[in-house]
Design a protein around this motif. Structure first.
Motif, short mmCIF file in Angstrom:
data_model
loop_
_atom_site.label_atom_id
_atom_site.label_comp_id
_atom_site.label_asym_id
_atom_site.label_seq_id
_atom_site.Cartn_x
_atom_site.Cartn_y
_atom_site.Cartn_z
N ARG A 30 0.86 -1.16 0.00
CA ARG A 30 0.00 0.00 0.00
C ARG A 30 0.92 1.23 0.00
NH1 ARG A 30 -3.22 -3.96 3.41
NH2 ARG A 30 -5.34 -3.84 2.61
N VAL A 31 0.33 2.42 -0.08
CA VAL A 31 1.16 3.62 -0.08
C VAL A 31 0.63 4.62 0.95
CG1 VAL A 31 1.96 3.39 -2.46
CG2 VAL A 31 -0.15 4.66 -1.98
N LYS A 32 1.55 5.41 1.48
CA LYS A 32 1.22 6.43 2.48
C LYS A 32 1.48 7.81 1.92
CE LYS A 32 3.96 7.37 6.07
NZ LYS A 32 4.10 8.86 6.11
N VAL A 33 0.48 8.68 2.03
CA VAL A 33 0.61 10.08 1.63
C VAL A 33 0.55 10.94 2.89
CG1 VAL A 33 -0.47 11.98 0.37
CG2 VAL A 33 -0.44 9.67 -0.63
N GLY A 34 1.63 11.69 3.14
CA GLY A 34 1.72 12.52 4.33
C GLY A 34 1.40 13.98 4.06
N LYS A 35 1.68 14.81 5.06
CA LYS A 35 1.26 16.21 5.01
C LYS A 35 1.93 17.00 3.89
CE LYS A 35 -0.08 16.60 9.85
NZ LYS A 35 0.17 17.25 11.15
N GLU A 36 3.23 16.80 3.70
CA GLU A 36 3.93 17.58 2.67
C GLU A 36 3.36 17.29 1.29
OE1 GLU A 36 8.45 18.42 0.97
OE2 GLU A 36 8.04 16.55 2.05
N LEU A 37 3.26 16.00 0.96
CA LEU A 37 2.80 15.62 -0.37
C LEU A 37 1.33 15.99 -0.57
CD1 LEU A 37 3.37 14.32 -3.09
CD2 LEU A 37 2.95 12.07 -2.04
N PHE A 38 0.50 15.77 0.44
CA PHE A 38 -0.92 16.08 0.29
C PHE A 38 -1.13 17.59 0.16
CE2 PHE A 38 -5.31 16.77 1.74
CZ PHE A 38 -5.97 15.87 0.92
N THR A 39 -0.35 18.38 0.90
CA THR A 39 -0.46 19.83 0.79
C THR A 39 -0.06 20.30 -0.60
OG1 THR A 39 -0.03 20.09 3.16
CG2 THR A 39 0.29 22.03 1.77
N ALA A 40 0.96 19.66 -1.17
CA ALA A 40 1.44 20.05 -2.49
C ALA A 40 0.52 19.58 -3.61
CB ALA A 40 2.85 19.50 -2.71
N ALA A 41 -0.02 18.38 -3.47
CA ALA A 41 -0.71 17.76 -4.60
C ALA A 41 -2.22 17.59 -4.41
CB ALA A 41 -0.09 16.39 -4.91
N GLY A 42 -2.69 17.52 -3.17
CA GLY A 42 -4.12 17.48 -2.90
C GLY A 42 -4.81 16.16 -3.19
N PRO A 43 -6.14 16.17 -3.10
CA PRO A 43 -6.92 14.95 -3.30
C PRO A 43 -6.74 14.32 -4.68
CG PRO A 43 -8.26 16.66 -2.28
CD PRO A 43 -6.98 17.31 -2.70
N GLN A 44 -6.35 15.13 -5.66
CA GLN A 44 -6.18 14.59 -7.02
C GLN A 44 -5.10 13.51 -7.04
OE1 GLN A 44 -6.03 17.82 -6.21
NE2 GLN A 44 -7.87 18.72 -7.14
N LEU A 45 -4.06 13.70 -6.24
CA LEU A 45 -3.01 12.68 -6.17
C LEU A 45 -3.56 11.39 -5.59
CD1 LEU A 45 -0.06 11.66 -6.25
CD2 LEU A 45 0.18 12.58 -3.95
N VAL A 46 -4.34 11.50 -4.53
CA VAL A 46 -4.93 10.31 -3.92
C VAL A 46 -5.75 9.54 -4.95
CG1 VAL A 46 -6.57 9.51 -2.17
CG2 VAL A 46 -4.93 11.33 -1.61
N GLU A 47 -6.53 10.26 -5.72
CA GLU A 47 -7.36 9.63 -6.76
C GLU A 47 -6.49 8.91 -7.78
OE1 GLU A 47 -10.73 10.82 -10.12
OE2 GLU A 47 -10.07 12.28 -8.64
N LYS A 48 -5.39 9.55 -8.20
CA LYS A 48 -4.52 8.94 -9.21
C LYS A 48 -3.84 7.69 -8.66
CE LYS A 48 -3.68 13.26 -11.68
NZ LYS A 48 -2.72 14.34 -12.01
N LEU A 49 -3.44 7.71 -7.40
CA LEU A 49 -2.83 6.52 -6.80
C LEU A 49 -3.82 5.37 -6.73
CD1 LEU A 49 -0.80 8.25 -3.94
CD2 LEU A 49 0.18 7.00 -5.87
N MET A 50 -5.06 5.69 -6.39
CA MET A 50 -6.09 4.64 -6.34
C MET A 50 -6.40 4.10 -7.73
SD MET A 50 -8.63 5.75 -3.20
CE MET A 50 -9.18 7.27 -3.95
N GLN A 51 -6.33 4.97 -8.74
CA GLN A 51 -6.53 4.51 -10.11
C GLN A 51 -5.42 3.54 -10.55
OE1 GLN A 51 -6.77 8.21 -12.27
NE2 GLN A 51 -8.97 8.45 -11.90
N LEU A 52 -4.24 3.68 -9.94
CA LEU A 52 -3.14 2.75 -10.20
C LEU A 52 -3.31 1.44 -9.43
CD1 LEU A 52 -0.05 5.18 -10.15
CD2 LEU A 52 -1.06 4.05 -12.15
N GLY A 53 -4.34 1.36 -8.60
CA GLY A 53 -4.63 0.13 -7.87
C GLY A 53 -4.19 0.12 -6.43
N PHE A 54 -3.63 1.23 -5.93
CA PHE A 54 -3.08 1.24 -4.58
C PHE A 54 -4.13 1.61 -3.53
CE2 PHE A 54 0.73 2.02 -7.15
CZ PHE A 54 1.60 1.11 -6.59
N ASP A 55 -4.10 0.93 -2.40
CA ASP A 55 -4.78 1.39 -1.20
C ASP A 55 -3.94 2.51 -0.61
OD1 ASP A 55 -6.82 -0.47 -1.36
OD2 ASP A 55 -5.83 -1.90 -0.03
N VAL A 56 -4.60 3.59 -0.16
CA VAL A 56 -3.88 4.76 0.32
C VAL A 56 -4.12 4.96 1.82
CG1 VAL A 56 -3.62 7.27 0.14
CG2 VAL A 56 -3.98 5.89 -1.93
#
Length: 233
Positions: free
Chosen positions: A31-57
């Motif tokens: 699975r993958v972990k998204v922390g404060k720095e990355l989420f602040t920089a990239a937002g929910p769109q990144l989470v969506e893209k990671l899930m589209q790649l098949g990853f649990d976030v």
């Protein structure tokens, strides 16, 4: 059911780097972990893209506020469809229960951070919290369990004690994992996958040993093989 025990920490400053690394991994192995720095920089769109790649976030934002605000944040995070989110146990029982109620019935799991690993006994004394970090961690873990959360983030070196007091079924998510024959980087208090699993850890958060490897997938496969052996012994 596929249940990868390794969580890759995507500790990057931007979306492009994170997605490039994720593309070199296998979502069936981690699975993958998204922390404060990355989420602040990239937002929910990144989470969506990671899930589209098949990853649990695992959205590692450590919410800590008044109960209503924390509950609203957890509800918003769960609406993204992430696998797991976390809050600070130091927010207290009312906050923990409000957060748990906010995700009740959703697929998103909720865990708590007890004490940050940077907090020493002197730091606790400065804010008038009596007791050793080990005792405070245990008390906060038991509070988290009573409030119905799925588990806590803890040092692998705390896992054996917490497993003894919480019993089975309460998740222990452990960072600071290094390969049995690897570099410790700047981590002093580390554990190997084998020792962490044997001490009761459920999920292992791994960053640089995989993300900075010349071949991240091969590094992930080696860690995964060690976890599989540990779970079967």
């Amino acid at each position: 059911m596929n249940d990868p025990r390794i969580i890759i920490a995507l500790d990057f400053p931007d979306q492009t780097t994170a997605l490039n690394l994720a593309a070199r991994l296998d979502h069936k192995l981690c699975r993958v972990k998204v922390g404060k720095e990355l989420f602040t920089a990239a937002g929910p769109q990144l989470v969506e893209k990671l899930m589209q790649l098949g990853f649990d976030v695992f959205l590692d934002l450590k919410f800590h506020d008044i109960p209503n605000t924390t509950a609203a944040a957890c509800r918003a995070a769960a609406s993204l469809g992430v696998w797991m989110i976390n809050v600070h146990a130091l927010g207290g029982e009312k906050m923990l229960r409000a957060a748990q109620q906010a995700v009740e019935g959703r697929k998103t799991k909720l865990i708590a951070v007890t004490l940050l690993t940077s907090m020493s006994r002197d730091d606790l004394r400065e804010i008038n919290i009596a007791g050793t970090p080990e005792i405070i961690v245990q008390q906060l873990a038991l509070l988290t369990q009573r409030c119905g959360l799925h588990g806590v983030v803890c040092s692998a070196l705390e896992a054996a004690n917490l497993r003894a007091v919480t019993g089975k079924g309460f998740w222990l998510v452990t960072p600071g994992i290094r390969a049995s024959d690897g570099n410790q980087d700047d981590q002093v208090r580390i554990a190997t996958p084998t020792s962490a699993i044997h001490d009761g850890a459920d999920y292992l958060v791994i960053g640089r040993p995989i993300t900075r490897s010349l071949d991240p997938l091969t590094a992930l496969q080696r860690f995964n093989d060690e976890v599989t052996v540990a779970l079967n012994n």
